[in-house]
Design a protein around this motif. Structure first.
Motif, PDB file in Angstrom:
ATOM      1  N   GLN A 191      26.807 120.812-113.265  1.00 34.71           N
ATOM      2  CA  GLN A 191      27.721 119.788-113.784  1.00 34.71           C
ATOM      3  C   GLN A 191      28.934 119.582-112.879  1.00 34.71           C
ATOM      4  N   ILE A 192      29.337 120.609-112.170  1.00 36.98           N
ATOM      5  CA  ILE A 192      30.453 120.442-111.237  1.00 36.98           C
ATOM      6  C   ILE A 192      29.926 120.362-109.807  1.00 36.98           C
ATOM      7  N   GLY A 193      29.163 121.393-109.367  1.00 38.45           N
ATOM      8  CA  GLY A 193      28.690 121.439-107.987  1.00 38.45           C
ATOM      9  C   GLY A 193      27.745 120.299-107.651  1.00 38.45           C
ATOM     10  N   GLY A 194      26.617 120.234-108.357  1.00 39.18           N
ATOM     11  CA  GLY A 194      25.626 119.210-108.082  1.00 39.18           C
ATOM     12  C   GLY A 194      26.178 117.807-108.253  1.00 39.18           C
ATOM     13  N   TYR A 195      26.896 117.599-109.349  1.00 37.74           N
ATOM     14  CA  TYR A 195      27.438 116.276-109.655  1.00 37.74           C
ATOM     15  C   TYR A 195      28.446 115.839-108.595  1.00 37.74           C
ATOM     16  N   SER A 196      29.297 116.788-108.139  1.00 33.93           N
ATOM     17  CA  SER A 196      30.261 116.458-107.087  1.00 33.93           C
ATOM     18  C   SER A 196      29.543 116.080-105.802  1.00 33.93           C
ATOM     19  N   LEU A 197      28.475 116.811-105.469  1.00 29.27           N
ATOM     20  CA  LEU A 197      27.739 116.507-104.240  1.00 29.27           C
ATOM     21  C   LEU A 197      27.095 115.119-104.319  1.00 29.27           C
ATOM     22  N   TRP A 247       5.992 123.275-104.890  1.00 34.15           N
ATOM     23  CA  TRP A 247       6.152 124.579-104.247  1.00 34.15           C
ATOM     24  C   TRP A 247       6.507 125.640-105.288  1.00 34.15           C
ATOM     25  N   GLY A 248       6.046 125.457-106.507  1.00 32.65           N
ATOM     26  CA  GLY A 248       6.318 126.437-107.545  1.00 32.65           C
ATOM     27  C   GLY A 248       7.754 126.461-108.024  1.00 32.65           C
ATOM     28  N   VAL A 249       8.513 125.420-107.679  1.00 37.28           N
ATOM     29  CA  VAL A 249       9.910 125.381-108.100  1.00 37.28           C
ATOM     30  C   VAL A 249      10.114 124.149-108.972  1.00 37.28           C
ATOM     31  N   SER A 250      10.768 124.334-110.130  1.00 38.76           N
ATOM     32  CA  SER A 250      11.178 123.186-110.930  1.00 38.76           C
ATOM     33  C   SER A 250      12.555 122.771-110.437  1.00 38.76           C
ATOM     34  N   TRP A 251      12.633 121.596-109.828  1.00 38.74           N
ATOM     35  CA  TRP A 251      13.842 121.246-109.076  1.00 38.74           C
ATOM     36  C   TRP A 251      15.020 120.818-109.930  1.00 38.74           C
ATOM     37  N   ARG A 252      14.836 120.757-111.265  1.00 38.50           N
ATOM     38  CA  ARG A 252      15.999 120.441-112.092  1.00 38.50           C
ATOM     39  C   ARG A 252      16.647 121.717-112.639  1.00 38.50           C
ATOM     40  N   ASP A 253      16.052 122.888-112.393  1.00 41.62           N
ATOM     41  CA  ASP A 253      16.707 124.142-112.778  1.00 41.62           C
ATOM     42  C   ASP A 253      17.996 124.276-111.983  1.00 41.62           C
ATOM     43  N   PRO A 254      19.001 124.924-112.567  1.00 45.84           N
ATOM     44  CA  PRO A 254      20.333 124.893-111.937  1.00 45.84           C
ATOM     45  C   PRO A 254      20.345 125.240-110.450  1.00 45.84           C
ATOM     46  N   LYS A 255      19.773 126.403-110.077  1.00 48.62           N
ATOM     47  CA  LYS A 255      19.908 126.813-108.676  1.00 48.62           C
ATOM     48  C   LYS A 255      19.132 125.897-107.728  1.00 48.62           C
ATOM     49  N   PRO A 256      17.836 125.644-107.995  1.00 48.20           N
ATOM     50  CA  PRO A 256      17.128 124.733-107.093  1.00 48.20           C
ATOM     51  C   PRO A 256      17.813 123.371-106.989  1.00 48.20           C
ATOM     52  N   PHE A 257      18.301 122.848-108.134  1.00 51.23           N
ATOM     53  CA  PHE A 257      18.905 121.519-108.090  1.00 51.23           C
ATOM     54  C   PHE A 257      20.175 121.536-107.252  1.00 51.23           C
ATOM     55  N   TYR A 258      20.952 122.599-107.379  1.00 49.29           N
ATOM     56  CA  TYR A 258      22.172 122.700-106.570  1.00 49.29           C
ATOM     57  C   TYR A 258      21.824 122.719-105.085  1.00 49.29           C
ATOM     58  N   TYR A 259      20.823 123.549-104.723  1.00 49.95           N
ATOM     59  CA  TYR A 259      20.461 123.640-103.308  1.00 49.95           C
ATOM     60  C   TYR A 259      19.848 122.337-102.801  1.00 49.95           C
ATOM     61  N   LEU A 260      19.103 121.651-103.689  1.00 49.40           N
ATOM     62  CA  LEU A 260      18.547 120.351-103.311  1.00 49.40           C
ATOM     63  C   LEU A 260      19.681 119.373-102.990  1.00 49.40           C
ATOM     64  N   CYS A 261      20.676 119.312-103.888  1.00 52.09           N
ATOM     65  CA  CYS A 261      21.824 118.427-103.672  1.00 52.09           C
ATOM     66  C   CYS A 261      22.557 118.834-102.402  1.00 52.09           C
ATOM     67  N   LEU A 262      22.757 120.142-102.255  1.00 50.62           N
ATOM     68  CA  LEU A 262      23.504 120.631-101.095  1.00 50.62           C
ATOM     69  C   LEU A 262      22.773 120.272 -99.795  1.00 50.62           C
ATOM     70  N   GLY A 263      21.458 120.518 -99.789  1.00 48.15           N
ATOM     71  CA  GLY A 263      20.674 120.238 -98.588  1.00 48.15           C
ATOM     72  C   GLY A 263      20.752 118.771 -98.191  1.00 48.15           C
ATOM     73  N   ALA A 270      22.983 116.566 -99.168  1.00 50.79           N
ATOM     74  CA  ALA A 270      24.368 116.186 -98.844  1.00 50.79           C
ATOM     75  C   ALA A 270      24.690 116.596 -97.414  1.00 50.79           C
ATOM     76  N   VAL A 271      24.279 117.807 -97.028  1.00 53.16           N
ATOM     77  CA  VAL A 271      24.539 118.273 -95.666  1.00 53.16           C
ATOM     78  C   VAL A 271      23.812 117.385 -94.662  1.00 53.16           C
ATOM     79  N   LEU A 272      22.579 117.029 -95.009  1.00 57.29           N
ATOM     80  CA  LEU A 272      21.793 116.149 -94.138  1.00 57.29           C
ATOM     81  C   LEU A 272      22.527 114.806 -93.940  1.00 57.29           C
ATOM     82  N   SER A 273      22.974 114.214 -95.042  1.00 53.61           N
ATOM     83  CA  SER A 273      23.677 112.930 -94.950  1.00 53.61           C
ATOM     84  C   SER A 273      24.960 113.083 -94.157  1.00 53.61           C
ATOM     85  N   TYR A 274      25.682 114.168 -94.451  1.00 56.34           N
ATOM     86  CA  TYR A 274      26.963 114.420 -93.788  1.00 56.34           C
ATOM     87  C   TYR A 274      26.770 114.561 -92.284  1.00 56.34           C
TER      88      TYR A 274
END
Lengths: 415, 342
Positions: free
Chosen positions: B45-51, B169-185, B187-191
């Motif tokens: 709600q803070i990390g992913g949403y901010s990204l 890949w055996g990961v549900s991407w809306r779970d908190p940690k995967p979703f955060y890393y997905l957003c982060l990845g 965002a970094v790519l775009s940046y």
């Protein structure tokens, strides 16, 4: 030097991003989330909802089963996205195990969907009144002690056909799930009684120019059923009158409330005699209702008479507190006992007995009203009759009712 | 701080570590380790949403910072990708929903957003300054009302619900940690792409066009084509953010792309600062934190006033946003270390 700056940055990022506020409620308090529209077009309604909820809390002296009740507020702007965001914050950050809200139709459906992902949290409705929040695909942990928009219309269709003698009625309503539900409730009875609805107009919330809608109303209708709220209702009625329209009106539950009735000018004459129905009536003289009005008026900024939002939030909060009291304020088992108590709960509200059906939707009394001029010159909704214990299927057997289909712009239809 | 654009020239002689910059590495380590300390709420709600909103702000920063075109239609572009995911993939609103797999729906959604962005750009590049803002605001508002009243494609006021992030890949991407890393990845790519692009020939040309379009035209550059291409690139980033946004919310409705949201994106970019791609991410973090927690500080009646005041103070103290604030503090810190130094 470089280290210095780096540390500063790291510090700034950490304090900003983490601050893991493990806000666990102390043993002697119970946290209840209160979700309402404190921003956006429905702010006034949300604030009145809060007054209703606080009336219930004050009635219990702010304690339940010897524990202090702590209300944590969340705000939405009536959009489903914002309602879910606010609910998530209350549940996942503030750690509430019991949440009361939200206020409007589409929000209710969205929060119900969210409730399915949080099986250990108990959700009790505020005033959201879309039918499918509880009728189709309900959530096990979502309870509605306030009734839905179709139930609120109980008795109105029959009354319009039999007593008022309207055979052909056009409808004008806002374009989202709550007015769909209201129109459905009205037409279910009106069409069954033999009436016809040749045209249905759906307008976006906040519409200013109703000329095209007015032009589309067919000639020779006996009355117009209007389910618009607040400023939309005033704008439509004023423009309809200015364009020379003379057909009498039938009101939805939030169309002829105090915000519209207190408007000035010639509109008053048009509104007199408008029949409507809803969960409350201004001239109800039942002692329980009068006591509720007095208690409600102690809230800061209260209206002369509680709106149906104050009433809905009051009933739902009251039910929450009564059930919490029954289980001794214990939600440590993931709320299983609390939900059991809630589904068995039956209690007397200011508007009569309320109990739940198998979908956890309320069965309650509905009030048929008509706008009249009070002794002080103010317009108010006079109680015509009480329709006792209306259930969600409006007295129609469930399988037959489900065959009528989901409420939508096109359903039901009887042109 | 080496977050500012490194001066070129000696770049070829630097090793990759120096090229990336110490500031970036520290920031990356902090962001990668963030899930160790953050609760699920702070992760998504803070990390992913901010990204996500940082990426929307980044697409605006690209246009405004390098191209001099302030757009209010970035949330509209993101919204087109979000609606495309709902329409091409699965939803539970019983309208459309072609059931395409995610790896087919996502590229199409982003492409649709980029093309829409290029179209908006093509319409608005003939205007300048405040007129660009007006025309993009008009497009954003028109799209909002169209989505609100169109039932065949946009499903009206209620929009689409029941949209799920994919699981592979055996990961549900809306779970908190995967979703955060997905957003982060992403965002970094775009940046990184924006940072790289700003120093490319195209980026330099775009900045030159921003500073003096007439001279560039006289030199033989096709000014309009460069600007429209910038819109296309910004559309790719906004589209990517739109896909993440619809997975985040699980739903999309006209409220998602309303004028409020459009203005939020502008506020994020302005608060953060338009001079460097990191600005919108800082701005998004501040805005999301304020919008989430202001209600706890001042209660339900006046929290929007507090949010407004904080934004006002930031812009008042530093017209360049948080980035500008950093630029002002930096010399003081340097002075201090000199004084305390040997």
């Amino acid at each position: 030097m470089r280290m210095h700056r780096r540390t500063l940055l790291a510090l700034a990022v950490f304090t900003g991003l983490t601050a893991p506020s493990m806000a666990l409620a102390a043993d002697d308090t119970i946290k209840i989330g209160l979700l309402a529209t404190f921003e956006g077009p429905f702010t006034v309604l949300g604030e009145d909802g809060e007054r209703g909820a606080m009336t219930a809390v004050n009635e219990m002296n702010g304690t339940v089963a010897g524990k202090k009740v702590e209300i944590v507020k969340g705000s939405s702007d009536a959009s489903p996205d914002s309602a879910v965001r606010a609910a998530r914050k209350l549940v996942e950050q503030d750690g509430v195990k019991v949440l009361v809200g939200p206020l409007s139709g589409d929000e209710g459906i969205a929060v119900k969907d969210y409730a399915k992902t949080q099986p250990n949290v108990t959700f009790i409705n505020g005033t959201s009144a879309a039918q499918d929040t509880t009728l189709r695909n309900p959530a096990e942990n979502f309870f509605r002690f306030s009734t839905d928009g179709a139930q609120w219309m109980a008795g109105l269709g029959t009354y319009a056909f039999n007593d008022k003698g309207y055979k052909k009625v056009a409808t004008v309503a806002e374009d989202y799930s709550f007015p769909y539900t209201q129109v459905f409730g009205f037409m279910a009875e009106f069409c069954k009684a033999g009436g016809h609805v040749p045209s249905k107009s759906w307008v976006p919330i906040g519409n200013k120019d109703f000329s095209s809608v007015i032009a589309a109303i067919p000639e020779g209708v006996d009355a117009i059923y209007v389910a618009l709220g607040g400023a939309d209702a005033v704008n439509f009625l004023t423009q309809y009158q200015q364009s020379g329209g003379t057909a009498p009106l039938i009101g939805g539950s939030i169309t002829v409330d105090q915000t519209v009735l207190t408007s000035k000018g010639k509109l008053r004459d048009v509104l007199k005699g408008t029949p409507s129905a809803g969960p409350t009536a201004d001239t109800n003289d039942a002692p329980a209702w009068k006591a509720f009005v007095d208690a409600y008026k102690k809230q800061p900024g209260a209206f002369p008479s509680p709106s149906l939002f104050a009433h809905g939030y009051y009933v739902d909060m009251k039910a929450t507190l009564l059930a919490l009291d029954k289980v001794g304020g214990d939600v440590s088992d993931g709320g299983a006992k609390l939900r059991d108590a809630l589904s068995k709960l039956s209690f007397d509200t200011p508007t009569g007995k309320v109990s739940l059906d198998k979908n956890r939707n309320a069965i309650a009394d509905i009030y048929l009203t008509e706008v009249t001029e009070g002794s002080d010159g103010n317009l108010l909704n006079k109680l015509v009759k009480v329709v006792p214990q209306v259930n969600q299927t409006l007295g129609i057997p469930e399988d037959e009712f489900m065959k009528l289909g989901a409420v939508s712009r096109d359903n039901p239809s009887c042109p | 701080m080496s977050l500012t654009i490194p001066t070129d020239g000696a770049a070829t002689e630097k090793n990759w570590l120096e090229k990336v910059g110490a500031g970036h590495i520290v920031l990356a380590v902090v962001l990668v380790l963030y899930p160790l300390v953050a609760s699920d709420f702070f992760l998504t709600q803070i990390g992913g949403y901010s990204l996500i909103f940082g990426m929307l702000g980044l697409s605006l920063m690209l246009l405004a910072g390098y191209g001099g075109m302030v757009s209010l239609a970035q949330i509209t572009v993101g919204g087109i990708a979000a609606y495309a995911i709902a329409i091409l993939g699965n939803n539970n609103s019983n309208v459309l929903g072609f059931g395409w797999p995610w790896w087919l729906a996502v590229p199409f959604a982003i492409l649709a957003a980029a093309l829409a962005s290029a179209l908006i750009g093509w319409i608005s590049v003939r205007t300048e300054g405040i007129y660009t803002i007006m025309i993009t605001l008009a497009i954003a508002t028109a799209t909002y009302y169209f989505a609100q009243q169109n039932y065949a494609i946009f499903n009206g006021h209620s929009g689409y619900a029941g949209i799920r992030a994919p699981a592979f890949w055996g990961v549900s991407w809306r779970d908190p940690k995967p979703f955060y890393y997905l957003c982060l990845g992403l965002a970094v790519l775009s940046y990184a792409a924006v940072l790289y692009g700003s120093r490319s020939t195209f980026g330099m040309t775009l900045q030159a066009i921003r500073d003096n379009p007439r001279r560039m035209r006289a030199l033989g550059y096709h000014v309009t084509a460069h600007k429209v291409f910038a819109w296309l690139l910004a559309g790719l980033i906004a589209g990517l953010a739109g896909v993440l946004l619809v997975w985040f919310n699980g739903r999309v409705s006209p409220g998602t792309i309303g004028v409020d949201a459009a203005i939020d994106v502008l506020i994020i970019a302005v608060i953060g600062g338009l001079r460097h791609p990191i600005g919108p991410f800082l701005g998004a973090l501040v805005v999301v934190l304020m919008q989430t927690f202001a209600i706890d500080i001042v209660g339900a009646e006046r929290f929007n006033t507090l949010i407004g005041l904080v934004f006002l103070v930031i812009v008042f103290v530093s017209p360049d946003g948080i980035l500008g604030l950093w630029g002002r503090i930096k010399p003081h810190l340097a002075q201090e270390s000199l004084r305390s130094g040997p």
